[in-house]
Design a protein around this motif. Sequence first.
Motif, PDB file in Angstrom:
ATOM      1  N   ARG A   1      -8.176  -3.566   4.840  1.00 45.13           N
ATOM      2  CA  ARG A   1      -6.888  -3.439   4.154  1.00 45.13           C
ATOM      3  C   ARG A   1      -7.072  -3.078   2.684  1.00 45.13           C
ATOM      4  NH1 ARG A   1      -2.145  -7.771   2.490  1.00 45.13           N
ATOM      5  NH2 ARG A   1      -0.829  -6.140   1.597  1.00 45.13           N
ATOM      6  N   ALA A   2      -8.066  -3.657   2.020  1.00 39.71           N
ATOM      7  CA  ALA A   2      -8.294  -3.353   0.608  1.00 39.71           C
ATOM      8  C   ALA A   2      -8.567  -1.869   0.410  1.00 39.71           C
ATOM      9  CB  ALA A   2      -9.446  -4.187   0.068  1.00 39.71           C
ATOM     10  N   ALA A   3      -9.398  -1.299   1.287  1.00 44.20           N
ATOM     11  CA  ALA A   3      -9.719   0.126   1.173  1.00 44.20           C
ATOM     12  C   ALA A   3      -8.486   0.987   1.435  1.00 44.20           C
ATOM     13  CB  ALA A   3     -10.839   0.479   2.149  1.00 44.20           C
ATOM     14  N   LEU A   4      -7.721   0.622   2.456  1.00 46.47           N
ATOM     15  CA  LEU A   4      -6.518   1.390   2.785  1.00 46.47           C
ATOM     16  C   LEU A   4      -5.465   1.274   1.687  1.00 46.47           C
ATOM     17  CD1 LEU A   4      -6.085   0.538   6.584  1.00 46.47           C
ATOM     18  CD2 LEU A   4      -6.917   2.687   5.605  1.00 46.47           C
ATOM     19  N   ASP A   5      -5.254   0.059   1.184  1.00 41.58           N
ATOM     20  CA  ASP A   5      -4.237  -0.143   0.147  1.00 41.58           C
ATOM     21  C   ASP A   5      -4.583   0.594  -1.141  1.00 41.58           C
ATOM     22  OD1 ASP A   5      -2.806  -1.734   1.880  1.00 41.58           O
ATOM     23  OD2 ASP A   5      -2.639  -3.426   0.511  1.00 41.58           O
ATOM     24  N   ARG A   6      -5.853   0.607  -1.475  1.00 44.92           N
ATOM     25  CA  ARG A   6      -6.289   1.333  -2.675  1.00 44.92           C
ATOM     26  C   ARG A   6      -5.927   2.814  -2.545  1.00 44.92           C
ATOM     27  NH1 ARG A   6     -11.213   0.859  -6.336  1.00 44.92           N
ATOM     28  NH2 ARG A   6     -11.511   2.957  -7.170  1.00 44.92           N
ATOM     29  N   LEU A   7      -6.275   3.408  -1.397  1.00 45.70           N
ATOM     30  CA  LEU A   7      -5.995   4.822  -1.186  1.00 45.70           C
ATOM     31  C   LEU A   7      -4.491   5.082  -1.115  1.00 45.70           C
ATOM     32  CD1 LEU A   7      -6.911   7.707  -0.606  1.00 45.70           C
ATOM     33  CD2 LEU A   7      -7.190   7.060   1.809  1.00 45.70           C
ATOM     34  N   ALA A   8      -3.762   4.207  -0.422  1.00 42.70           N
ATOM     35  CA  ALA A   8      -2.317   4.401  -0.295  1.00 42.70           C
ATOM     36  C   ALA A   8      -1.621   4.324  -1.647  1.00 42.70           C
ATOM     37  CB  ALA A   8      -1.735   3.352   0.649  1.00 42.70           C
ATOM     38  N   ALA A   9      -1.988   3.349  -2.459  1.00 45.27           N
ATOM     39  CA  ALA A   9      -1.325   3.166  -3.748  1.00 45.27           C
ATOM     40  C   ALA A   9      -1.602   4.338  -4.689  1.00 45.27           C
ATOM     41  CB  ALA A   9      -1.776   1.853  -4.386  1.00 45.27           C
TER      42      ALA A   9
ATOM     43  N   ILE B   1       5.483  -7.278   3.535  1.00 46.04           N
ATOM     44  CA  ILE B   1       4.982  -6.240   4.434  1.00 46.04           C
ATOM     45  C   ILE B   1       5.778  -4.955   4.281  1.00 46.04           C
ATOM     46  CG2 ILE B   1       4.621  -5.612   6.853  1.00 46.04           C
ATOM     47  CD1 ILE B   1       2.615  -7.661   5.813  1.00 46.04           C
ATOM     48  N   GLU B   2       7.099  -5.078   4.113  1.00 39.45           N
ATOM     49  CA  GLU B   2       7.933  -3.882   3.933  1.00 39.45           C
ATOM     50  C   GLU B   2       7.563  -3.145   2.650  1.00 39.45           C
ATOM     51  OE1 GLU B   2      12.608  -2.442   3.624  1.00 39.45           O
ATOM     52  OE2 GLU B   2      12.151  -4.568   3.882  1.00 39.45           O
ATOM     53  N   PHE B   3       7.262  -3.897   1.582  1.00 35.27           N
ATOM     54  CA  PHE B   3       6.856  -3.278   0.314  1.00 35.27           C
ATOM     55  C   PHE B   3       5.635  -2.388   0.537  1.00 35.27           C
ATOM     56  CE2 PHE B   3       4.312  -3.147  -3.537  1.00 35.27           C
ATOM     57  CZ  PHE B   3       5.239  -2.919  -4.538  1.00 35.27           C
ATOM     58  N   HIS B   4       4.642  -2.906   1.222  1.00 34.41           N
ATOM     59  CA  HIS B   4       3.426  -2.116   1.443  1.00 34.41           C
ATOM     60  C   HIS B   4       3.683  -0.964   2.415  1.00 34.41           C
ATOM     61  CE1 HIS B   4       0.773  -4.555  -0.986  1.00 34.41           C
ATOM     62  NE2 HIS B   4       1.417  -5.604  -0.526  1.00 34.41           N
ATOM     63  N   GLU B   5       4.560  -1.185   3.389  1.00 30.65           N
ATOM     64  CA  GLU B   5       4.939  -0.099   4.294  1.00 30.65           C
ATOM     65  C   GLU B   5       5.537   1.064   3.492  1.00 30.65           C
ATOM     66  OE1 GLU B   5       5.752   1.651   8.190  1.00 30.65           O
ATOM     67  OE2 GLU B   5       4.573  -0.108   7.639  1.00 30.65           O
ATOM     68  N   ARG B   6       6.367   0.742   2.514  1.00 33.06           N
ATOM     69  CA  ARG B   6       6.999   1.780   1.689  1.00 33.06           C
ATOM     70  C   ARG B   6       5.966   2.543   0.860  1.00 33.06           C
ATOM     71  NH1 ARG B   6      11.987   2.659   3.861  1.00 33.06           N
ATOM     72  NH2 ARG B   6      13.152   0.706   4.064  1.00 33.06           N
ATOM     73  N   ILE B   7       4.946   1.848   0.402  1.00 29.73           N
ATOM     74  CA  ILE B   7       3.894   2.531  -0.352  1.00 29.73           C
ATOM     75  C   ILE B   7       3.189   3.544   0.542  1.00 29.73           C
ATOM     76  CG2 ILE B   7       1.631   2.251  -1.455  1.00 29.73           C
ATOM     77  CD1 ILE B   7       2.619  -0.358  -2.631  1.00 29.73           C
ATOM     78  N   TYR B   8       2.862   3.127   1.760  1.00 29.23           N
ATOM     79  CA  TYR B   8       2.194   4.048   2.695  1.00 29.23           C
ATOM     80  C   TYR B   8       3.088   5.235   3.021  1.00 29.23           C
ATOM     81  CZ  TYR B   8      -1.823   1.025   3.508  1.00 29.23           C
ATOM     82  OH  TYR B   8      -2.986   0.304   3.344  1.00 29.23           O
TER      83      TYR B   8
END
Length: 223
Positions: A87-95, A133-140
């Motif tokens: 998740r850390a790797a994915l969130d970094r790239l998504a953000a 979870i919705e916040f992170h979904e919106r970032i993606y």
Amino acid sequence: MLQPAQRRGLGDEAADRIREEIFAGRFPPGGALREVELAASLEVSRGSVRDGLAILEREGLVQSVWHKGTRVIELTESDIREVYAVRAALDRLAATTAARHAAPEHLAELDRLVRAMAAGREGPAHGLLALDIEFHERIYQAAGNRRLLEAWHAVRSQVYLFQSHRIRLRDEEYRDRLAEEHGELAALIRERDTARLAETAEEHVHSARRALLAGLAGNNAGE
């Protein structure tokens, strides 16, 4: 008691109901999921339950073992570290990708969710986690990368499960940090500050991992 399925015979409906019970902790980690009992509670066929459990297995929420049946996944330290590392790797790239591509409506939606987190601080924990979870979904979604979004969806249910346990173990700590941490992420995306954003997005995930592991250690020490 499980609520009866509204659409008989549909595996996705059975999966939805069982997933809700897992997230709520009524089917605990390592707990057995018996097709006959689930079919009776949901008022659907065993075949529909079997289809639903197959969906949840693809999401990583349950495991089926030959001759041993299906169980909710355990919360082991190894599993927690693996899921949060991914998740850390994915969130970094998504953000950082979202910072380059987010439209004004994406930014407005992130701000709305942060306000809802702050306003709902004293509300039900499951409502706050849904906003999280919705916040992170919106970032993606704002990142505009379909395969990245699919990669997030592959671990999203496991993240939800682990975060729900984090909240049960350290509820006050989660509530105290929720709006502030997500507000910082939203601000950095708006500012297009990809260098700071990359570090902040990763640390956001690592702090969640540390909180969950600390909560589990404290819980085990108290037993």
